[in-house]
Design a protein around this motif. Sequence first.
Motif, PDB file in Angstrom:
ATOM      1  N   ASP A 181     -28.594  75.141  50.070  1.00 14.00           N
ATOM      2  CA  ASP A 181     -29.941  74.919  49.522  1.00 14.00           C
ATOM      3  C   ASP A 181     -30.417  76.236  48.925  1.00 14.00           C
ATOM      4  N   LEU A 182     -30.059  76.473  47.677  1.00 16.43           N
ATOM      5  CA  LEU A 182     -30.281  77.787  47.071  1.00 16.43           C
ATOM      6  C   LEU A 182     -31.761  78.121  46.920  1.00 16.43           C
ATOM      7  N   TYR A 218     -28.886  78.788  52.904  1.00 16.46           N
ATOM      8  CA  TYR A 218     -29.160  78.914  51.468  1.00 16.46           C
ATOM      9  C   TYR A 218     -27.936  78.539  50.628  1.00 16.46           C
ATOM     10  N   GLN A 236     -33.759  78.345  49.122  1.00 18.54           N
ATOM     11  CA  GLN A 236     -34.139  79.214  50.250  1.00 18.54           C
ATOM     12  C   GLN A 236     -34.066  80.693  49.880  1.00 18.54           C
ATOM     13  N   LEU A 237     -33.440  81.031  48.774  1.00 17.93           N
ATOM     14  CA  LEU A 237     -33.405  82.436  48.348  1.00 17.93           C
ATOM     15  C   LEU A 237     -34.805  82.998  48.137  1.00 17.93           C
ATOM     16  N   GLY A 259     -32.928  80.061  42.895  1.00 16.85           N
ATOM     17  CA  GLY A 259     -32.775  78.755  43.542  1.00 16.85           C
ATOM     18  C   GLY A 259     -32.612  77.600  42.572  1.00 16.85           C
TER      19      GLY A 259
END
Length: 867
Positions: A515-516, A512, A518-519, A810
């Motif tokens: 690749d934010l 994450y 994924q939060l 995200g």
Amino acid sequence: MPKPLTDQEKRKQISVRGLAGVENVSDLKTNFNRHLHFTLVKDRNVATKRDYYFALANTVRDHLVGRWIRTQQHYYEKDPKRVYYLSLEFYMGRTLQNTMVNLALENACDEATYQLGLDMEELQDIEEDAGLGNGGLGRLAACFLDSMASLGLAAYGYGIRYEFGIFNQKIVNGWQVEEADDWLRYGNPWEKARPEYMRPVHFYGRVEHTPEGVKWVDTQVVLALPYDTPVPGYRNNVVNTMRLWSAKAPCDFNLKDFNVGGYIQAVLDRNLAENISRVLYPNDNFFEGKELRLKQEYFVVAATLQDIVRRFKSSKFGSTEVVRVDLSTLPDKVAIQLNDTHPAMAIPELMRILLDTEHQTWEKAWDIVTRTCAYTNHTVLPEALERWPIDLFQNLLPRHLEIIFEINRRHLERIANLYPGDHDRLRRMSLVEEGDQKKINMAHLCIVGSHAVNGVARIHSDIIKATLFKDFYEVDPHKFQNKTNGITPRRWLVMCNPGLAEVIAERIGEDYIRDLDQLKNLLEFVDDDSLIRDIAKIKQENKLKFSAYLEEHYKVKINPNSMFDVQVKRIHEYKRQLLNCLHIITLYNRIKKEPNKNWTPRTIMIGGKAAPGYHTAKLIIRLITAIGDIVNHDEVVGDRLKVIFLENYKVTLAEKIIPASDLSEQISTAGTEASGTGNMKFMLNGALTIGTMDGANVEMAEEAGEENLFIFGMRVDDVDAMDKSGYDAMEYYNRIPELKQAMDQIAGGYFSPDQHDLFKDIVNMLLHHDRFKVFADYEAYIKCQDKVSALYKNPKEWTKMVIHNIAGCGKFSSDRTISQYAREIWGMEPSLERIPPPTSAFTSGYSTKKINVNLRNGLKTRNLPYN
């Protein structure tokens, strides 16, 4: 509950802080001592803590150098399109810890310093903030540089190396006092001067039109000396460059104009040239039309464009080195992003180069400029928009004024053909504003000279299309885009809140961080008691740590179990710190009236700097400190309400306060805040937002669910309607008893017993000429704050709302923002590939054998184009 990891998964998992291998720790200790001895010329008997910081910084920097050179070689070999981010501000903060995080060195450095008998936090605290920015615009530029490196884009940040950054704020007797920020006093271990790339920048003079072309002659020359700072990507071995220019007088500056008797004065006058990079203008959302400021804006642009053209011309195709002669392919290889109107001079300067130096036709030159440049607008406030007097231009940059006039003539010719007879439209869209003093509208220049114009939040982009730049949008709708701002999760989570970063990684893995989005996987655990417990525990630990900091630095003991209610940002009427003040007074009066009621305890913290010449903003600070003096010493109130003004708010203080905050105040009048990025930092760190539907708050409410934010007050349409019908502050004052009581206390000297009329200007403004309609949102704000207090009494439900907010973050990664800029404006594709690491931390990719052969063959040295 999360699934238990298999042994293989456990072996694969790497701490977000990086591994601390024995060999790595040993190397770090060796190199630390080497730098202490050889770089700083000290031994442990006489070394100071500052020496230890510099030794550690140089040790960490060693791990950057090979990657830095390798990255620039890679760009030279592959010849990708390059993006140049031009900004008058880069609010970088500290570099040491951020570098350790991005290189996965943090644990190893922790262990090495521990074994050396040193305290890592103490060493980090010695580093000066690089405060080369006022607030959001400059900090955004810093986040963007991190993301561009982390996404593998061939990117360069260009700005000014101010000798003095944003002033240090002291609070003396409740008032703001400014002190110079001498951040370079002890040196800067992260920068490298590049005198071999010094560039001349011209001012003043006159223009000659000859049969051979146009010449700008009899100019005064100032030299631009570049300083390079490495910008590491997140664990991908990419290290990009931020190049900041420092002004230097040429050796013959003024000397030719003096007799022998004037020699001393001539040397002293060199300061006049070097003042260009002396100090950052401390204004945020306010235009100050000073000659020195225009000099700064042209200085950075002129030096940068010379660098861009040099790098473009010296290129490599396959195995063949080629010097590009024709600049017609410049837009295929170069993208220039103008961060607000401050670097707008890039448009006429690039035209000047193409016309006068490269001898392109006007049509060809204009095509190149418009395809290369793009413009980001950061504000709709009229006082912030740059409008330069023509007289100043004529004196300082006469050739550029000619070019702007010609741009305007052709632009108005086009508009007249599209809208025959519409003279009012021509007036509105002209680059030259008529009036008592003719001025150049720099925003209009940016729009006409760019192929893309973007706002920084969806609501802001809609507003500029509907109001500020409506005429331009009607003519060229394809130019207008939105790019909602973002923040880098490396600094604003992994670095400043490692406990929370680890708790998240335990549930959803570490990807994450790159690749934010994924939060959103955290939503699976929103009812998980263990996650709720862990997040609440991390928040409490952060609050305890910040409470200890406040007690040490502010000599005030606060209740760490109270709600930390925080508003930190520049002090400005539109950000409405005054609305917060009215809530504080209302809450204070309620506690005084019913002292035995079960009140939710609050510690309300407000921080931020006021522009030195902004009287109202400085008076707002004085009001906050005055309210604190009364509230904090009232025994009836006790620790149920405390008010603290956080002195000298800056990046490093933000990194401490944001992870400890429970409530984030984002209460600007709807339609005034372009985006905000502080709001995103609080959201990512587990604070709930109380705010208006303004800036990025609108999209935050969409991503997390409006029910998971405390939204109140007028929307943009309501504000517009009130502007048309008229805003009557007295109607609210007479109708709402608690508001009247609070205002009467301010006006009557309750909070300023030694000077009853101290706040008369604030009272007069709020009652009679408040552009930002504080009273109109007062009732809704107080009711919303009551909801906040009620929910805080239910820790489990509060924390579940926090999880919804973190899971909705995200979209607000600067990686997403930069990916959109790259694809939709710059014509570039982000890459998550890692550049191969150097063979060791200290090699550049050249073999010793190759260097020796080159030296033996007597090869001439040259300025390699990858620098």
